[in-house]
Design an enzyme around this catalytic site. Sequence first.
Site, PDB file in Angstrom:
ATOM      1  N   LYS A 136     -26.490  11.689   1.176  1.00  0.00           N
ATOM      2  CA  LYS A 136     -26.263  10.584   2.110  1.00  0.00           C
ATOM      3  C   LYS A 136     -26.682   9.285   1.453  1.00  0.00           C
ATOM      4  CE  LYS A 136     -28.177   8.025   5.093  1.00  0.00           C
ATOM      5  NZ  LYS A 136     -27.309   6.849   5.126  1.00  0.00           N
ATOM      6  N   CYS A 189     -38.109  -1.324  -6.502  1.00  0.00           N
ATOM      7  CA  CYS A 189     -39.348  -0.677  -6.063  1.00  0.00           C
ATOM      8  C   CYS A 189     -40.473  -0.945  -7.043  1.00  0.00           C
ATOM      9  CB  CYS A 189     -39.127   0.818  -5.898  1.00  0.00           C
ATOM     10  SG  CYS A 189     -38.365   1.580  -7.323  1.00  0.00           S
ATOM     11  N   GLU A 208     -45.395  -4.500   1.021  1.00  0.00           N
ATOM     12  CA  GLU A 208     -44.180  -4.677   0.213  1.00  0.00           C
ATOM     13  C   GLU A 208     -43.269  -5.711   0.882  1.00  0.00           C
ATOM     14  OE1 GLU A 208     -41.196  -1.467   0.052  1.00  0.00           O
ATOM     15  OE2 GLU A 208     -41.328  -1.610  -2.128  1.00  0.00           O
TER      16      GLU A 208
END
Length: 485
Positions: free
Chosen positions: A178, A287, A386
């Site tokens: 997905k 990331c 973050e």
Amino acid sequence: MWLMTDTRANYVNGEWVSSETGETIDVENPANPSEVVASYQQSNAADAADAVDAAVAAQDDWATTPGPERGRILREAGTILQERKEELTDSLVAEEGKARAEAAGEVQRAIDIFHYFAVKASDLGGTTKSPSGRQKNLYIRQEPVGVAALVTPWNYPIAIPVWKLAPALAAGNTVVLKPASQAPGVVLDVAEALDEAGLPDGVFNVVTGPGSEVGSEFIENEGTDAVSFTGSSHVGEMVYEQATDSGKRVQTELGGKNPTVVTDSADPAEAAEIVATGGFGTTGQSCTGCSRAIVDEEVYDDFVAELVDRAESIDVGPGNDHEMGPQASESELEGTLDYIEIAQNEGATLVAGGGQPEGEEVEDGYFVEPTVFTDVESDMRIAQEEVFGPVVAVLKVSDFEEGLAVANDVPYGLSASVVTDDHTEANRFIDEAEAGVVKVNEKTTGLELHVPFGGFKRSSSETWREQGDAGLDFYTIEKTVYDNY
Ligand code: NDP
């Protein structure tokens, strides 16, 4: 035929199929949101279950296909993608928004990963050990785990799916995937390439749609054996619980708050270049992106001046002809602007950027200026959470010891770097930095494809690593054979 239609289908059991919901969802160009790039199936759990059934049915045959044959298909798929590199790059720029050079580099990485695991597919086997008795055989076989469920994020829409998919297929697993709803197009292009390369029906299946429907079904369906997820820590921690509750092998690779420590022996200009490329590259949406510069007071002022110069000289605009593209979506842009406000309210000093750029080319898109905050304290949210945008928080420290402590003072531990001329400090940093990737005199971003990748702390489930040989470990299980025939 190269599938390039406005409404794109799921790829299940070797066929291009519509969702049973009859619904589709548009993906817009983040540089120009009025432009719809393509529409995708808004699938549901039943569509996902069909894909799992196809992967289960194809498993035995693919597992027993000789490794060199599996490798041949991977190699061929990589070569097809190489021939279509320009189209794939266009698609990445249009859907995710990244700058063209970054998009081209990411597509090349996916091609290289296919070629790397094409070779590895032939090398897989196991090891033989000396048995205790004579005339006996004692050996360990590496077998595929079964059906792998892959759930991936939008920020590297081709590289991350492929760094999971290629080792899974090389090792003889079948796969359901997905992709992120924000940028699913390139994964369907990969399916097209594998189909043309001769991958048997059902070995690889792609279903687009909401994570809570399609992703959840993949994770919980009893037909899947292993779950590999990359995305936010919030969703990843739920996925981990769900997968372990269902008794699956699981790896989750999650967010980061990556530091670069700049010591008193560093050259401020070199350090600023390292922080700027790590922090503003891919619009701060990596990331491993650098979001904290932890700087010794001896070089702090010079470093800040150099970093501000770089932030202000970055050319922001549509990815095709600018150095830094937009954020990938309106919600990502809003998230970044919210953090800019939070940082100011917390008392940090805004010294570069802080808003949206002006001009005809950027007025409608999700653009944000490269932003630098100084006077940041380690307990502020801007230093702990973050942001996932081009925002660097600069923290002043009095020595290397304090720099190291501040670097580790976050819940995350993905990538960390140090800029220093002192070998002892470099070694201490390597020893003591709490991060799965540690770099000396280099930006926090950028990975080699043949070495393990994964985080510490909230950045990862810490169960398995990805990429290189470690990537294959996740997709194989060992069987020990005592052959006394
Ligand atoms: P999300 O966690 O929002 O989504 C990741 C994937 O999970 C998407 O495909 C999403 O689908 C799906 N998903 C969402 N909810 C569920 C659910 N309930 N069950 C199953 N699947 C679900 O992350 P983003 O896509 O926003 O990616 C950005 C994040 O990824 C950042 O935090 C970044 O740090 C991290 N990341 C980590 C990396 C690493 O290796 N450590 C590498 C790259 C990114 P949908 O799109 O439909 O919502």
